[in-house]
Design a protein around this motif. Sequence first.
Motif, PDB file in Angstrom:
ATOM      1  N   LEU A  65      10.511  -1.766  44.667  1.00 20.73           N
ATOM      2  CA  LEU A  65       9.109  -1.526  44.915  1.00 20.73           C
ATOM      3  C   LEU A  65       8.783  -1.278  46.114  1.00 20.73           C
ATOM      4  CD1 LEU A  65       8.151  -4.538  42.357  1.00 20.73           C
ATOM      5  CD2 LEU A  65       7.829  -2.061  42.061  1.00 20.73           C
ATOM      6  N   ASP A  66       9.320  -1.873  47.240  1.00 25.46           N
ATOM      7  CA  ASP A  66       9.200  -1.763  48.483  1.00 25.46           C
ATOM      8  C   ASP A  66       9.098  -0.112  48.972  1.00 25.46           C
ATOM      9  OD1 ASP A  66       8.194  -4.222  48.841  1.00 25.46           O
ATOM     10  OD2 ASP A  66       9.896  -4.878  49.668  1.00 25.46           O
TER      11      ASP A  66
ATOM     12  N   LEU B 262       6.071 -10.668  35.076  1.00 23.98           N
ATOM     13  CA  LEU B 262       6.090 -10.289  36.244  1.00 23.98           C
ATOM     14  C   LEU B 262       6.576 -11.284  37.294  1.00 23.98           C
ATOM     15  CD1 LEU B 262       2.489  -8.580  36.778  1.00 23.98           C
ATOM     16  CD2 LEU B 262       4.719  -7.458  36.400  1.00 23.98           C
TER      17      LEU B 262
ATOM     18  N   SER C 190       2.015 -12.772  33.548  1.00 25.42           N
ATOM     19  CA  SER C 190       2.304 -13.596  34.535  1.00 25.42           C
ATOM     20  C   SER C 190       3.813 -13.972  34.808  1.00 25.42           C
ATOM     21  CB  SER C 190       1.377 -14.650  34.955  1.00 25.42           C
ATOM     22  OG  SER C 190       0.007 -13.948  35.366  1.00 25.42           O
TER      23      SER C 190
ATOM     24  N   ARG D 230       9.287 -12.769  36.907  1.00 22.74           N
ATOM     25  CA  ARG D 230      10.789 -12.740  36.861  1.00 22.74           C
ATOM     26  C   ARG D 230      11.391 -11.389  37.467  1.00 22.74           C
ATOM     27  NH1 ARG D 230      12.105 -12.829  31.525  1.00 22.74           N
ATOM     28  NH2 ARG D 230      10.063 -13.185  30.858  1.00 22.74           N
ATOM     29  N   VAL D 231      10.501 -10.359  37.208  1.00 20.84           N
ATOM     30  CA  VAL D 231      10.697  -8.937  37.396  1.00 20.84           C
ATOM     31  C   VAL D 231      10.529  -8.404  38.809  1.00 20.84           C
ATOM     32  CG1 VAL D 231      10.209  -6.601  36.592  1.00 20.84           C
ATOM     33  CG2 VAL D 231      10.561  -8.155  35.010  1.00 20.84           C
ATOM     34  N   VAL D 232       9.405  -8.670  39.206  1.00 21.96           N
ATOM     35  CA  VAL D 232       9.015  -8.266  40.845  1.00 21.96           C
ATOM     36  C   VAL D 232      10.040  -8.830  41.505  1.00 21.96           C
ATOM     37  CG1 VAL D 232       7.490  -8.560  42.459  1.00 21.96           C
ATOM     38  CG2 VAL D 232       6.454  -8.034  40.135  1.00 21.96           C
ATOM     39  N   PRO D 233      10.401 -10.031  41.627  1.00 25.87           N
ATOM     40  CA  PRO D 233      11.540 -10.314  42.753  1.00 25.87           C
ATOM     41  C   PRO D 233      12.840  -9.656  42.452  1.00 25.87           C
ATOM     42  CG  PRO D 233      10.294 -12.306  41.778  1.00 25.87           C
ATOM     43  CD  PRO D 233       9.895 -11.123  41.022  1.00 25.87           C
ATOM     44  N   ARG D 234      13.168  -9.321  41.317  1.00 26.52           N
ATOM     45  CA  ARG D 234      14.381  -8.473  40.997  1.00 26.52           C
ATOM     46  C   ARG D 234      14.198  -7.186  41.615  1.00 26.52           C
ATOM     47  NH1 ARG D 234      16.717  -7.940  34.881  1.00 26.52           N
ATOM     48  NH2 ARG D 234      18.627  -6.830  35.477  1.00 26.52           N
ATOM     49  N   TYR D 235      13.118  -6.524  41.317  1.00 26.38           N
ATOM     50  CA  TYR D 235      12.961  -5.278  41.848  1.00 26.38           C
ATOM     51  C   TYR D 235      12.270  -4.999  43.168  1.00 26.38           C
ATOM     52  CZ  TYR D 235      15.060  -4.218  37.357  1.00 26.38           C
ATOM     53  OH  TYR D 235      15.927  -4.361  36.217  1.00 26.38           O
ATOM     54  N   ARG D 236      12.287  -6.012  44.046  1.00 24.34           N
ATOM     55  CA  ARG D 236      11.207  -6.062  45.020  1.00 24.34           C
ATOM     56  C   ARG D 236      11.551  -4.861  46.088  1.00 24.34           C
ATOM     57  NH1 ARG D 236       6.912  -6.686  46.327  1.00 24.34           N
ATOM     58  NH2 ARG D 236       6.763  -8.588  45.309  1.00 24.34           N
TER      59      ARG D 236
END
Length: 68
Positions: A62-63, A51, A48, A53-59
């Motif tokens: 990912l979109d 994720l 958690s 930290r990483v998800v916002p960076r690569y949002r």
Amino acid sequence: MAMTLRLTDEDNARLDALAAAEGRSKQEVLRLALADRWARLNKEEQLSEVLGRVVPRYRGLLDRFGTA
């Protein structure tokens, strides 16, 4: 530290069967189960955190994958 653990008859029978099948004491089976659950909880917390930290960076990336 000593403690008392109250189990239902069904849970006690399951613990007896598990201990017999593994050739361990009931106490050892419970200690191992606790250690396993603790390890899983820590892995979930670490995942958690990563994720988060990483998800916002690569949002954006990912979109874009989501629409492909």
